[in-house]
Design a protein around this motif. Structure first.
Motif, mmCIF file in Angstrom:
data_model
loop_
_atom_site.group_PDB
_atom_site.id
_atom_site.type_symbol
_atom_site.label_atom_id
_atom_site.label_comp_id
_atom_site.label_asym_id
_atom_site.label_seq_id
_atom_site.Cartn_x
_atom_site.Cartn_y
_atom_site.Cartn_z
ATOM 1 N N LEU A 1 63.729 153.550 -22.315
ATOM 2 C CA LEU A 1 62.788 153.493 -21.153
ATOM 3 C C LEU A 1 62.422 154.783 -20.893
ATOM 4 O O LEU A 1 61.125 155.089 -20.916
ATOM 5 C CB LEU A 1 63.399 152.882 -19.916
ATOM 6 N N GLN B 1 62.034 157.561 -22.496
ATOM 7 C CA GLN B 1 61.278 158.254 -23.770
ATOM 8 C C GLN B 1 59.725 157.917 -23.417
ATOM 9 O O GLN B 1 58.825 158.497 -24.135
ATOM 10 C CB GLN B 1 62.004 157.818 -24.967
ATOM 11 N N LYS B 2 59.531 156.960 -22.500
ATOM 12 C CA LYS B 2 57.880 156.478 -22.140
ATOM 13 C C LYS B 2 57.643 157.253 -21.032
ATOM 14 O O LYS B 2 56.474 157.203 -20.633
ATOM 15 C CB LYS B 2 58.001 154.840 -21.901
ATOM 16 N N ASP B 3 58.599 158.107 -20.356
ATOM 17 C CA ASP B 3 57.989 158.949 -19.222
ATOM 18 C C ASP B 3 57.051 159.915 -19.459
ATOM 19 O O ASP B 3 57.283 160.815 -20.208
ATOM 20 C CB ASP B 3 59.176 159.372 -18.651
ATOM 21 N N TRP C 1 53.527 155.347 -13.610
ATOM 22 C CA TRP C 1 54.701 154.860 -14.608
ATOM 23 C C TRP C 1 55.821 154.187 -13.726
ATOM 24 O O TRP C 1 56.145 152.986 -14.008
ATOM 25 C CB TRP C 1 55.068 155.809 -15.823
ATOM 26 N N LEU D 1 56.693 162.902 -22.212
ATOM 27 C CA LEU D 1 55.804 162.992 -22.925
ATOM 28 C C LEU D 1 54.979 164.263 -23.039
ATOM 29 O O LEU D 1 54.202 164.978 -23.831
ATOM 30 C CB LEU D 1 54.894 161.799 -22.735
ATOM 31 N N CYS E 1 56.961 150.277 -13.491
ATOM 32 C CA CYS E 1 58.240 149.738 -14.008
ATOM 33 C C CYS E 1 59.042 149.169 -12.902
ATOM 34 O O CYS E 1 59.414 147.911 -12.936
ATOM 35 C CB CYS E 1 59.101 151.189 -14.054
#
Length: 106
Positions: free
Chosen positions: A69, A71-73, A27, A77, A31
């Motif tokens: 941003l 919160q997509k890690d 991820w 999750l 990015c």
């Protein structure tokens, strides 16, 4: 752009988090390929032993954009870490990074 730091500590042993750690690394690499200024690393103790958690540094326009941003890690999750996000305001010196010059904006 402003600097933000996500600090995390593991809730479970690092061995149990290996899939989430691998997904997190992919991820972050994705990015960076998109041009975001972001860097991730793990923490070690005084003897150099890892397993306690990590730091993620990123640039974003504001706290809301940085939060959106991270919160997509995959580490977040996974539910395997306790975490906090804070803005870092430099008072002395400069922070150099090998990341591209573009940063995350919402």
């Amino acid at each position: 752009m402003r600097w933000f730091i996500k600090r995390e500590t593991f809730r479970r042993p690092a061995a149990e988090l290996k899939p989430a750690i691998a997904a997190h690394k992919r991820w972050v690499a994705d990015c960076r390929q998109q041009g975001l200024v972001i860097s991730s690393g793990f923490l070690v103790d005084g003897e150099g032993k890892p397993g306690g958690g990590g730091l993620l540094l990123l640039q974003a326009s504001d706290y809301a954009a940085a939060l959106a941003l991270i919160q997509k890690d995959p580490m977040l999750l996974s539910g395997g870490v306790e975490w906090e996000l804070q803005e870092w305001i430099s008072s002395v010196g400069q922070l150099a990074t090998d990341a591209p010059s573009q940063s995350f904006t919402r």
